[in-house]
Every structure is written in structure tokens, then in C-alpha cells.
Write an enzyme that holds these catalytic residues in place. Sequence first.
Site, PDB file in Angstrom:
ATOM      1  N   HIS A  77     -16.209  28.214-100.856  1.00 12.26           N
ATOM      2  CA  HIS A  77     -16.644  27.694 -99.559  1.00 12.26           C
ATOM      3  C   HIS A  77     -16.376  28.682 -98.417  1.00 12.26           C
ATOM      4  O   HIS A  77     -15.459  29.504 -98.489  1.00 12.26           O
ATOM      5  CB  HIS A  77     -15.962  26.350 -99.273  1.00 12.26           C
ATOM      6  N   GLU A  79     -15.106  28.346 -95.470  1.00 16.47           N
ATOM      7  CA  GLU A  79     -13.784  28.265 -94.823  1.00 16.47           C
ATOM      8  C   GLU A  79     -12.735  28.976 -95.671  1.00 16.47           C
ATOM      9  O   GLU A  79     -11.882  29.703 -95.145  1.00 16.47           O
ATOM     10  CB  GLU A  79     -13.357  26.806 -94.648  1.00 16.47           C
ATOM     11  N   CYS A 103     -14.715  20.359 -96.263  1.00 16.18           N
ATOM     12  CA  CYS A 103     -14.418  19.430 -97.352  1.00 16.18           C
ATOM     13  C   CYS A 103     -12.902  19.289 -97.494  1.00 16.18           C
ATOM     14  O   CYS A 103     -12.137  20.018 -96.849  1.00 16.18           O
ATOM     15  CB  CYS A 103     -15.031  19.928 -98.655  1.00 16.18           C
ATOM     16  N   CYS A 106     -11.013  22.542 -98.562  1.00 21.62           N
ATOM     17  CA  CYS A 106     -10.884  23.506 -97.465  1.00 21.62           C
ATOM     18  C   CYS A 106      -9.922  22.982 -96.408  1.00 21.62           C
ATOM     19  O   CYS A 106      -9.186  23.758 -95.787  1.00 21.62           O
ATOM     20  CB  CYS A 106     -12.240  23.815 -96.852  1.00 21.62           C
TER      21      CYS A 106
HETATM   22  O1  5HU Z   1     -17.212  22.603 -96.014  1.00 25.67           O
HETATM   23  C1  5HU Z   1     -18.030  23.118 -96.781  1.00 25.67           C
HETATM   24  N1  5HU Z   1     -18.115  24.481 -96.892  1.00 25.67           N
HETATM   25  C2  5HU Z   1     -18.975  25.098 -97.716  1.00 25.67           C
HETATM   26  O2  5HU Z   1     -19.035  26.322 -97.752  1.00 25.67           O
HETATM   27  N2  5HU Z   1     -19.795  24.314 -98.517  1.00 25.67           N
HETATM   28  C3  5HU Z   1     -20.756  24.957 -99.392  1.00 25.67           C
HETATM   29  C4  5HU Z   1     -20.605  24.712-100.855  1.00 25.67           C
HETATM   30  C5  5HU Z   1     -22.042  24.744-101.328  1.00 25.67           C
HETATM   31  O3  5HU Z   1     -22.462  26.093-101.511  1.00 25.67           O
HETATM   32  C6  5HU Z   1     -22.798  24.137-100.172  1.00 25.67           C
HETATM   33  C7  5HU Z   1     -23.009  22.649-100.262  1.00 25.67           C
HETATM   34  O4  5HU Z   1     -24.120  22.410-101.066  1.00 25.67           O
HETATM   35  P1  5HU Z   1     -24.955  21.064-101.040  1.00 25.67           P
HETATM   36  O5  5HU Z   1     -25.126  20.674 -99.560  1.00 25.67           O
HETATM   37  O6  5HU Z   1     -26.240  21.439-101.698  1.00 25.67           O
HETATM   38  O7  5HU Z   1     -24.140  20.056-101.784  1.00 25.67           O
HETATM   39  O8  5HU Z   1     -22.027  24.414 -99.023  1.00 25.67           O
HETATM   40  C8  5HU Z   1     -19.751  22.961 -98.436  1.00 25.67           C
HETATM   41  C9  5HU Z   1     -18.902  22.335 -97.581  1.00 25.67           C
HETATM   42  C10 5HU Z   1     -18.849  20.860 -97.423  1.00 25.67           C
HETATM   43  O9  5HU Z   1     -18.775  20.253 -98.631  1.00 25.67           O
HETATM   44 ZN    ZN Z   2     -14.832  23.276 -98.626  1.00 24.12          ZN
END
Ligand code: 5HU
Ligand code: ZN
Length: 159
Positions: A77, A79, A103, A106
Site C-alpha cells: 500500500h 502509506e 486501511c 496501514c
Molecule cells: O489505504 C489504502 N492504500 C492503498 O495503497 N491501497 C491499494 C491496494 C490496492 O492496490 C488498491 C485497492 O484496490 P481496489 O480498490 O481495487 O480494492 O489500493 C488501498 C487502500 C485502502 O484499502
Molecule cells: Zn493500507
Amino acid sequence: MKRQDYLSWDEYFMGIAHLSARRSKDPNTQVGACIVSEENKILSVGYNGMPTGCNDDDMPWDREGEFLETKYPFVCHAELNAILNRSTGSLKNAKIYVSLFPCNECAKAIIQSGIKEVIYGDDKYADTDNVRASKRMFDMAGVKIRLYKKTDRLVRIEL
Ligand SMILES: O=c1[nH]c(=O)n([C@H]2C[C@H](O)[C@@H](COP(=O)(O)O)O2)cc1CO
Ligand SMILES: [Zn+2]
């Protein structure tokens, strides 16, 4: 007289978070993060992507299907990348600008790294337990959360 239409700190750092998100290979959600010190100095940036050494082209980007055939167990992710990309020094009392609300995983990393404020652009997963858990932890840990207030300013950069 000085220029009047310069970017505010919030616009500048959220702009950098959004620009960083443009590096993401995720076809569905591109997330960017920018960590700044109490003195508004940039400490780190990140976006969501596969771990170093895991070739983007060999990894799955699907959202559904067998768990191991989706991106979820692999993608790092934004963050977390921003926290880990900070090579030296502490993130104590720093702020993190993120294009999407963090999330729960994170959120733990944000709290443990000493970050004290989260400024987020979008909260599209607000209805998930994941995000509810984040909010509970931020509240208990005294991490301030603030929705970025859009200014409707458009910044066009010729690249
Ligand atoms: O806080 C976040 N930070 C973050 O980098 N992500 C990323 C993980 C995935 O590559 C994408 C989420 O994918 P999707 O919306 O298709 O479920 O975003 C997702 C979140 C929230 O879940
Ligand atoms: Zn996250």
C-alpha cells in the site's frame, strides 16, 4: 507585491500525493501518499505497487477469483511504501497526506511510526470494517484525521 495564486501547503502536499498515485500500475485504484514533518518539509512519498523484485508484469492485478490469483496478498500500500521509503530519521509528529483513507494495516504502521495526523482525499471504503478498525485505532491513539477540503483548483503540468 507577491503572487497571490500560489499553492497552499495542503494543495501542494495533496497534489504530490496525487502525482505519486499516477505511478501506480493498479488498474482499479491508484493511491498516493506524501509524509511531511511538523515544519512542512517533505520526508517521503509512496504509491501502491508490487514489492521490489516482484515484476509488475508477472503479478496478478485482478480483484476477484482465487486469493492467490488476485493482487491483494501482494500489493504494497501507498502509506506503507511511504513509511518504509523514509531512509533515515524519525516520523515522529509527522503528517501523512493520502489520496484514500488508510486501511487497518496501514493505520497500524502509521500509528507505530509516530505520525500524528492523516489528511485524506477520498473515503470510498468508509463502509468497510477495515476502515472502521482504522478509525477506532486512530481515535484511541490520538491520531488526528481530517478530510482534505477540495479547492477546485486545477493544476496542469506539461510533461
Ligand atoms: O489505504 C489504502 N492504500 C492503498 O495503497 N491501497 C491499494 C491496494 C490496492 O492496490 C488498491 C485497492 O484496490 P481496489 O480498490 O481495487 O480494492 O489500493 C488501498 C487502500 C485502502 O484499502
Ligand atoms: Zn493500507
